[in-house]
Scaffold this motif. Sequence first.
Motif, PDB file in Angstrom:
ATOM      1  N   LEU A  26       0.631  -1.201  -0.004  1.00 21.74           N
ATOM      2  CA  LEU A  26      -0.040  -0.068   0.089  1.00 21.74           C
ATOM      3  C   LEU A  26       0.973   1.202  -0.074  1.00 21.74           C
ATOM      4  O   LEU A  26       1.847   1.364   0.613  1.00 21.74           O
ATOM      5  N   LYS A  27       0.401   2.452  -0.593  1.00 18.57           N
ATOM      6  CA  LYS A  27       0.887   3.695  -0.668  1.00 18.57           C
ATOM      7  C   LYS A  27      -0.004   4.796  -0.315  1.00 18.57           C
ATOM      8  O   LYS A  27      -1.053   4.639  -0.150  1.00 18.57           O
ATOM      9  N   PRO A  28       0.693   5.661   0.257  1.00 21.15           N
ATOM     10  CA  PRO A  28      -0.159   7.019   0.820  1.00 21.15           C
ATOM     11  C   PRO A  28      -1.254   7.302  -0.314  1.00 21.15           C
ATOM     12  O   PRO A  28      -2.324   7.652   0.080  1.00 21.15           O
ATOM     13  N   GLU A  29      -0.836   7.272  -1.689  1.00 22.37           N
ATOM     14  CA  GLU A  29      -1.905   7.712  -2.502  1.00 22.37           C
ATOM     15  C   GLU A  29      -3.032   6.794  -2.623  1.00 22.37           C
ATOM     16  O   GLU A  29      -4.154   6.687  -3.492  1.00 22.37           O
ATOM     17  N   ASP A  30      -3.056   5.566  -1.925  1.00 19.78           N
ATOM     18  CA  ASP A  30      -4.070   4.677  -2.031  1.00 19.78           C
ATOM     19  C   ASP A  30      -5.085   4.968  -0.797  1.00 19.78           C
ATOM     20  O   ASP A  30      -6.500   4.291  -0.816  1.00 19.78           O
ATOM     21  N   THR A  31      -4.882   5.857  -0.250  1.00 20.13           N
ATOM     22  CA  THR A  31      -5.973   6.519   0.851  1.00 20.13           C
ATOM     23  C   THR A  31      -7.230   7.036   0.165  1.00 20.13           C
ATOM     24  O   THR A  31      -7.155   8.057  -0.663  1.00 20.13           O
ATOM     25  N   ALA A  32      -8.338   6.438   0.636  1.00 17.71           N
ATOM     26  CA  ALA A  32      -9.488   6.904   0.042  1.00 17.71           C
ATOM     27  C   ALA A  32     -10.647   6.120   0.813  1.00 17.71           C
ATOM     28  O   ALA A  32     -10.343   5.115   1.619  1.00 17.71           O
ATOM     29  N   VAL A  33     -11.859   6.505   0.639  1.00 15.12           N
ATOM     30  CA  VAL A  33     -12.724   5.663   1.027  1.00 15.12           C
ATOM     31  C   VAL A  33     -13.140   4.536  -0.329  1.00 15.12           C
ATOM     32  O   VAL A  33     -13.379   4.946  -1.477  1.00 15.12           O
ATOM     33  N   TYR A  34     -13.342   3.507   0.062  1.00 12.36           N
ATOM     34  CA  TYR A  34     -13.388   2.395  -0.731  1.00 12.36           C
ATOM     35  C   TYR A  34     -14.826   1.752  -0.948  1.00 12.36           C
ATOM     36  O   TYR A  34     -15.541   1.372   0.129  1.00 12.36           O
ATOM     37  N   TYR A  35     -15.364   1.717  -2.165  1.00 14.19           N
ATOM     38  CA  TYR A  35     -16.846   1.089  -2.155  1.00 14.19           C
ATOM     39  C   TYR A  35     -16.958   0.152  -2.940  1.00 14.19           C
ATOM     40  O   TYR A  35     -16.347  -0.295  -4.024  1.00 14.19           O
ATOM     41  N   CYS A  36     -17.975  -0.861  -2.473  1.00 12.13           N
ATOM     42  CA  CYS A  36     -18.029  -2.042  -2.968  1.00 12.13           C
ATOM     43  C   CYS A  36     -19.391  -1.663  -4.124  1.00 12.13           C
ATOM     44  O   CYS A  36     -20.122  -1.025  -3.783  1.00 12.13           O
ATOM     45  N   ALA A  37     -19.528  -2.381  -5.473  1.00 10.59           N
ATOM     46  CA  ALA A  37     -20.483  -2.151  -6.103  1.00 10.59           C
ATOM     47  C   ALA A  37     -21.021  -3.859  -7.001  1.00 10.59           C
ATOM     48  O   ALA A  37     -20.089  -4.706  -6.925  1.00 10.59           O
ATOM     49  N   ALA A  38     -22.162  -3.723  -7.292  1.00 12.04           N
ATOM     50  CA  ALA A  38     -22.586  -4.764  -8.018  1.00 12.04           C
ATOM     51  C   ALA A  38     -23.372  -4.411  -9.354  1.00 12.04           C
ATOM     52  O   ALA A  38     -23.965  -3.517  -9.217  1.00 12.04           O
ATOM     53  N   LYS A  39     -23.276  -5.421 -10.191  1.00 12.57           N
ATOM     54  CA  LYS A  39     -24.359  -5.102 -11.424  1.00 12.57           C
ATOM     55  C   LYS A  39     -24.861  -6.516 -12.006  1.00 12.57           C
ATOM     56  O   LYS A  39     -24.043  -7.612 -11.832  1.00 12.57           O
ATOM     57  N   ARG A  40     -25.888  -6.579 -12.374  1.00 11.09           N
ATOM     58  CA  ARG A  40     -26.579  -7.993 -12.862  1.00 11.09           C
ATOM     59  C   ARG A  40     -25.893  -8.355 -14.152  1.00 11.09           C
ATOM     60  O   ARG A  40     -25.530  -9.676 -14.105  1.00 11.09           O
ATOM     61  N   ASN A  41     -25.202  -7.834 -15.026  1.00  7.90           N
ATOM     62  CA  ASN A  41     -24.593  -8.376 -16.124  1.00  7.90           C
ATOM     63  C   ASN A  41     -23.190  -8.605 -15.527  1.00  7.90           C
ATOM     64  O   ASN A  41     -22.477  -7.880 -15.059  1.00  7.90           O
ATOM     65  N   SER A  42     -22.802  -9.625 -15.748  1.00  5.77           N
ATOM     66  CA  SER A  42     -21.597 -10.477 -14.952  1.00  5.77           C
ATOM     67  C   SER A  42     -20.066  -9.966 -15.750  1.00  5.77           C
ATOM     68  O   SER A  42     -19.233 -10.101 -15.217  1.00  5.77           O
ATOM     69  N   ILE A  43     -20.300  -9.196 -16.685  1.00  5.44           N
ATOM     70  CA  ILE A  43     -19.224  -8.577 -17.158  1.00  5.44           C
ATOM     71  C   ILE A  43     -18.363  -7.585 -16.236  1.00  5.44           C
ATOM     72  O   ILE A  43     -19.087  -6.511 -16.228  1.00  5.44           O
ATOM     73  N   PRO A  44     -17.096  -7.701 -16.227  1.00  7.83           N
ATOM     74  CA  PRO A  44     -16.558  -6.719 -15.231  1.00  7.83           C
ATOM     75  C   PRO A  44     -16.103  -5.651 -16.037  1.00  7.83           C
ATOM     76  O   PRO A  44     -15.495  -5.795 -17.026  1.00  7.83           O
ATOM     77  N   VAL A  45     -16.355  -4.270 -15.579  1.00 10.10           N
ATOM     78  CA  VAL A  45     -16.165  -3.190 -16.476  1.00 10.10           C
ATOM     79  C   VAL A  45     -15.757  -2.006 -15.643  1.00 10.10           C
ATOM     80  O   VAL A  45     -16.049  -1.918 -14.295  1.00 10.10           O
ATOM     81  N   ALA A  46     -14.990  -0.920 -15.988  1.00  5.49           N
ATOM     82  CA  ALA A  46     -14.464  -0.060 -15.164  1.00  5.49           C
ATOM     83  C   ALA A  46     -15.562   1.201 -15.183  1.00  5.49           C
ATOM     84  O   ALA A  46     -15.477   2.096 -14.290  1.00  5.49           O
ATOM     85  N   THR A  47     -16.619   1.532 -16.057  1.00  6.54           N
ATOM     86  CA  THR A  47     -17.485   2.394 -16.218  1.00  6.54           C
ATOM     87  C   THR A  47     -18.491   2.418 -15.012  1.00  6.54           C
ATOM     88  O   THR A  47     -19.347   1.559 -14.850  1.00  6.54           O
TER      89      THR A  47
END
Length: 124
Positions: free
Chosen positions: A86-107
């Motif tokens: 881990l780096k200081p620039e990794d500092t953040a609030v981390y959110y989990c997300a889900a979507k019905r289409n199983s394809i992983p996307v960054a959008t």
Amino acid sequence: QVQLVESGGGLVQAGGSLRLSCAASGRTFSSYAMGWFRQAPGKEREFVAASSWSGASTLYADSVKGRFTISRDNAKNTVYLQMDSLKPEDTAVYYCAAKRNSIPVATQRLWEYWGQGTQVTVSS
């Protein structure tokens, strides 16, 4: 409807590790893609990692590739984010997300359900 609850955040020194967990409830978890996003202070929320429902297909942001690993246990309705080096620039609030289409996307707009977030702070 899917409910997502993150845990595992905290304070860690640079070079250390943390594992985030996201417990899902409410629907058939195994058919959903799962992902992690983060938002640092004063910045927009950004993509971190995502996994298909089987875990066979994963996607990572360039900034975390080789350091973070996403995995999931469909029997436990849980997705994990192992964060190493881990780096200081990794500092953040981390959110989990889900979507019905199983394809992983960054959008982000394609993700339907969101958790409340967990704070990760990396000290230098």
